[in-house]
Design a protein around this motif. Sequence first.
Motif, PDB file in Angstrom:
ATOM      1  N   TYR A  73       0.905  -1.253   0.065  1.00  0.00           N
ATOM      2  CA  TYR A  73      -0.012  -0.012   0.104  1.00  0.00           C
ATOM      3  C   TYR A  73       0.843   1.405   0.010  1.00  0.00           C
ATOM      4  N   ASP A  74       0.326   2.494  -0.421  1.00  0.00           N
ATOM      5  CA  ASP A  74       0.979   3.640  -0.471  1.00  0.00           C
ATOM      6  C   ASP A  74       0.457   4.375   0.737  1.00  0.00           C
ATOM      7  N   ALA A  75       1.458   5.000   1.693  1.00  0.00           N
ATOM      8  CA  ALA A  75       1.005   5.801   2.644  1.00  0.00           C
ATOM      9  C   ALA A  75       1.607   7.343   2.314  1.00  0.00           C
ATOM     10  N   SER A  76       0.539   8.213   2.638  1.00  0.00           N
ATOM     11  CA  SER A  76       0.923   9.571   1.872  1.00  0.00           C
ATOM     12  C   SER A  76       0.261  10.410   3.069  1.00  0.00           C
ATOM     13  N   ALA A  77       1.634  11.162   3.630  1.00  0.00           N
ATOM     14  CA  ALA A  77       1.259  12.507   4.291  1.00  0.00           C
ATOM     15  C   ALA A  77       1.168  13.600   3.248  1.00  0.00           C
ATOM     16  N   GLU A  78      -0.028  14.275   3.372  1.00  0.00           N
ATOM     17  CA  GLU A  78      -0.458  15.341   2.382  1.00  0.00           C
ATOM     18  C   GLU A  78      -1.223  16.502   2.894  1.00  0.00           C
ATOM     19  N   PRO A  79      -0.718  17.641   2.629  1.00  0.00           N
ATOM     20  CA  PRO A  79      -1.554  18.798   2.987  1.00  0.00           C
ATOM     21  C   PRO A  79      -2.726  19.011   1.836  1.00  0.00           C
ATOM     22  N   ILE A  80      -3.739  19.441   2.375  1.00  0.00           N
ATOM     23  CA  ILE A  80      -4.965  19.825   1.468  1.00  0.00           C
ATOM     24  C   ILE A  80      -5.389  21.163   1.528  1.00  0.00           C
ATOM     25  N   GLU A  81      -5.317  22.058   0.789  1.00  0.00           N
ATOM     26  CA  GLU A  81      -5.893  23.414   0.551  1.00  0.00           C
ATOM     27  C   GLU A  81      -7.272  23.352   0.445  1.00  0.00           C
ATOM     28  N   VAL A  82      -7.961  24.135   1.594  1.00  0.00           N
ATOM     29  CA  VAL A  82      -9.289  24.212   1.807  1.00  0.00           C
ATOM     30  C   VAL A  82      -9.489  25.626   1.117  1.00  0.00           C
ATOM     31  N   ARG A  83     -10.493  25.798   0.225  1.00  0.00           N
ATOM     32  CA  ARG A  83     -10.604  26.962  -0.597  1.00  0.00           C
ATOM     33  C   ARG A  83     -12.428  27.324  -0.869  1.00  0.00           C
ATOM     34  N   THR A  84     -12.485  28.466  -0.980  1.00  0.00           N
ATOM     35  CA  THR A  84     -14.034  28.825  -1.094  1.00  0.00           C
ATOM     36  C   THR A  84     -14.239  28.794  -2.618  1.00  0.00           C
ATOM     37  N   ASP A  85     -15.444  28.885  -2.972  1.00  0.00           N
ATOM     38  CA  ASP A  85     -15.823  28.533  -4.324  1.00  0.00           C
ATOM     39  C   ASP A  85     -15.170  29.954  -5.032  1.00  0.00           C
ATOM     40  N   GLU A  86     -14.860  31.042  -4.657  1.00  0.00           N
ATOM     41  CA  GLU A  86     -13.840  32.090  -5.280  1.00  0.00           C
ATOM     42  C   GLU A  86     -12.466  31.968  -5.172  1.00  0.00           C
ATOM     43  N   GLY A  87     -12.112  30.779  -4.444  1.00  0.00           N
ATOM     44  CA  GLY A  87     -10.597  30.522  -4.357  1.00  0.00           C
ATOM     45  C   GLY A  87      -9.922  31.148  -3.363  1.00  0.00           C
ATOM     46  N   GLU A  88     -10.610  31.861  -2.307  1.00  0.00           N
ATOM     47  CA  GLU A  88      -9.947  32.120  -0.966  1.00  0.00           C
ATOM     48  C   GLU A  88      -9.620  30.961  -0.118  1.00  0.00           C
ATOM     49  N   ASP A  99     -21.753  24.248  11.239  1.00  0.00           N
ATOM     50  CA  ASP A  99     -21.802  24.451   9.650  1.00  0.00           C
ATOM     51  C   ASP A  99     -20.467  24.679   8.961  1.00  0.00           C
ATOM     52  N   GLY A 100     -19.860  25.621   9.572  1.00  0.00           N
ATOM     53  CA  GLY A 100     -18.469  25.748   9.004  1.00  0.00           C
ATOM     54  C   GLY A 100     -17.524  24.665   8.960  1.00  0.00           C
ATOM     55  N   ASP A 101     -17.386  23.950   9.821  1.00  0.00           N
ATOM     56  CA  ASP A 101     -16.383  22.635  10.051  1.00  0.00           C
ATOM     57  C   ASP A 101     -17.087  21.743   9.064  1.00  0.00           C
ATOM     58  N   ALA A 102     -18.269  21.335   8.765  1.00  0.00           N
ATOM     59  CA  ALA A 102     -18.680  20.514   7.796  1.00  0.00           C
ATOM     60  C   ALA A 102     -18.522  20.979   6.293  1.00  0.00           C
ATOM     61  N   ASP A 103     -18.432  22.338   6.162  1.00  0.00           N
ATOM     62  CA  ASP A 103     -18.192  22.914   4.955  1.00  0.00           C
ATOM     63  C   ASP A 103     -16.743  22.766   4.548  1.00  0.00           C
ATOM     64  N   ALA A 104     -15.857  23.011   5.430  1.00  0.00           N
ATOM     65  CA  ALA A 104     -14.367  22.954   5.258  1.00  0.00           C
ATOM     66  C   ALA A 104     -14.044  21.350   4.903  1.00  0.00           C
ATOM     67  N   PHE A 105     -14.772  20.362   5.598  1.00  0.00           N
ATOM     68  CA  PHE A 105     -14.492  19.177   5.428  1.00  0.00           C
ATOM     69  C   PHE A 105     -15.058  18.657   3.792  1.00  0.00           C
ATOM     70  N   ALA A 106     -16.154  19.155   3.627  1.00  0.00           N
ATOM     71  CA  ALA A 106     -16.632  19.020   2.198  1.00  0.00           C
ATOM     72  C   ALA A 106     -15.818  19.476   1.202  1.00  0.00           C
ATOM     73  N   ARG A 107     -15.202  20.636   1.627  1.00  0.00           N
ATOM     74  CA  ARG A 107     -14.257  21.062   0.272  1.00  0.00           C
ATOM     75  C   ARG A 107     -12.985  20.140   0.555  1.00  0.00           C
ATOM     76  N   ALA A 108     -12.395  19.965   1.563  1.00  0.00           N
ATOM     77  CA  ALA A 108     -11.186  19.144   1.480  1.00  0.00           C
ATOM     78  C   ALA A 108     -11.408  17.729   0.879  1.00  0.00           C
ATOM     79  N   ILE A 109     -12.728  17.047   0.946  1.00  0.00           N
ATOM     80  CA  ILE A 109     -12.688  15.799   0.639  1.00  0.00           C
ATOM     81  C   ILE A 109     -13.127  15.961  -1.104  1.00  0.00           C
ATOM     82  N   VAL A 110     -13.581  16.867  -1.402  1.00  0.00           N
ATOM     83  CA  VAL A 110     -13.721  17.267  -3.002  1.00  0.00           C
ATOM     84  C   VAL A 110     -12.295  17.680  -3.614  1.00  0.00           C
ATOM     85  N   ALA A 111     -11.615  18.066  -2.975  1.00  0.00           N
ATOM     86  CA  ALA A 111     -10.073  18.721  -3.408  1.00  0.00           C
ATOM     87  C   ALA A 111      -9.469  17.157  -3.240  1.00  0.00           C
TER      88      ALA A 111
END
Length: 500
Positions: A47-62, A166-178
């Motif tokens: 298996y591949d083990a990966s330590a990886e940062p994920i950028e969490v951005r708004t729809d506008e790219g912030e 709500d803000g936490d769930a939104d951040a996780f949704a964006r991270a998962i999509v990313a």
Amino acid sequence: MDETKTETRGVRDADREAEREAALRLPEAEVRRLHWSGGAAAGGFDYDASAEPIEVRTDEGELLGTMFSLGYLRAGDDGQVGGPERPVTFCYNGGPGSSSVPVNFGGMGPVTIETAGTQALGMHPGTHDNPHTLLVDTDLVFLDALGTGWSRVAPGVKASRVWGVDGDADAFARAIVAWLDAHDRWASPVYLFGESYGTVRNAVLMRLLSERGVDLAGVTMLSALFDFVQTQPTSDLYHIGMLPTFAACAQWFDKAGVGVGEDEWFDEAVEFAQGDYAHALLLGDELPEREITRVARRYARLTSLPAEFVRERNLRVELDDFRRELLRADGLVCGRLDMRFSSPSPQALQRSTDAFAGEDAADAAVESAMLAAFRAHVRSTLGYRGPANYLLSNFEKVGGSWDWRHAQPGMDQTPIVNVCADIAQTLRVNPTMRLLVLGGRYDAATTWWNVRHDVAALHLAPSERERVEFRRYGCGHMAYIDAPTLKAMASDLHEFYARR
């Protein structure tokens, strides 16, 4: 002269901000090919083990923040990872303010620590390939919430935007999509696995992902709580839910139920709690004296507390009272997250309810060992050198600032969190998603009776209700630290994933 000073000060401020941003910036991803050989039945695999940062951005790219992830992707016979038929599960703990280390190195990841039942572990208990890892059935991505672990809120962004229901769930949704986008996994079946507050996150997140075009195959809720009104000692539901857990604890310490099967004893307590006891609570001071006596005696038989102690509290014994009283003669208090654990009683002056709840023997027994195993694995095995300070738990800062307001779908905002409507709506709009609810008899933080009641109170349609499964174990809140429970959970989860 003044203009020069102002300009110089501005340059210094900019330099300090740049240094701060650099200090918060996580290193690029590190990936290592490893081998798992922890289970004879499943056989070994790479298996591949990966330590990886994920950028969490708004729809506008912030940029809202950077979320640290630790992923494990099983290689196929051809050595490749990430085939479209391979499920991927996003996992996390709760808090709010907890990193994902416990659910990872505690039991679901491919590497785990040696545990010692209800005994405290040493600083270096050792690690081994986990024979019960969920990696056998699904790829795994462990995510640290912003403000925990190495995950950081972006400079200039108010933490209040992501430190809330709500803000936490939104951040996780964006991270998962990313993550799905970066790894080209849009064709894979997607699952969620959350523990404790992670189940609240799950409930909101599964709805948000559905609304954003990510239909989930399944969601696992471990040690769950959906309606927080049941955490209030003024609520009858609080006392109904606590009673079976108190009874289980009393039996564990041989104070009650001696010679009776654990499940039989728990079920007897449940029957009484939601029957005669619930009726007595509903009547309040209109309950006849003879009935008060009868109910107090039955309560006492199940929990080993003196009947007069129960009567003095109007049949409503709070968790702190029970924890202090059950083992008082032995100079001990029992745990909250896992009531089988015990520790010496606090000093008489230490009466803070918050401190007593936070000083939990179950936490103290295992968490530092998990952190040491995680740090050694990430640095030595994966070669990933994150910032020196890894926030295993940041509850005081994150949880203390948490915005508990939640906009329930189709309802007005409520002051006490209730995410049941999110679950019901997602089951309704996603007719193939399944829900697995796991919990333990000895968990006094998210009691088993209450989560069963939460789901029963949804009045789901038969086609929805048949997609919700429950599994109860002889464990506490952190089910994965209990070896027999972990084995049973692995079997139940294997069946859950096999039915997709």
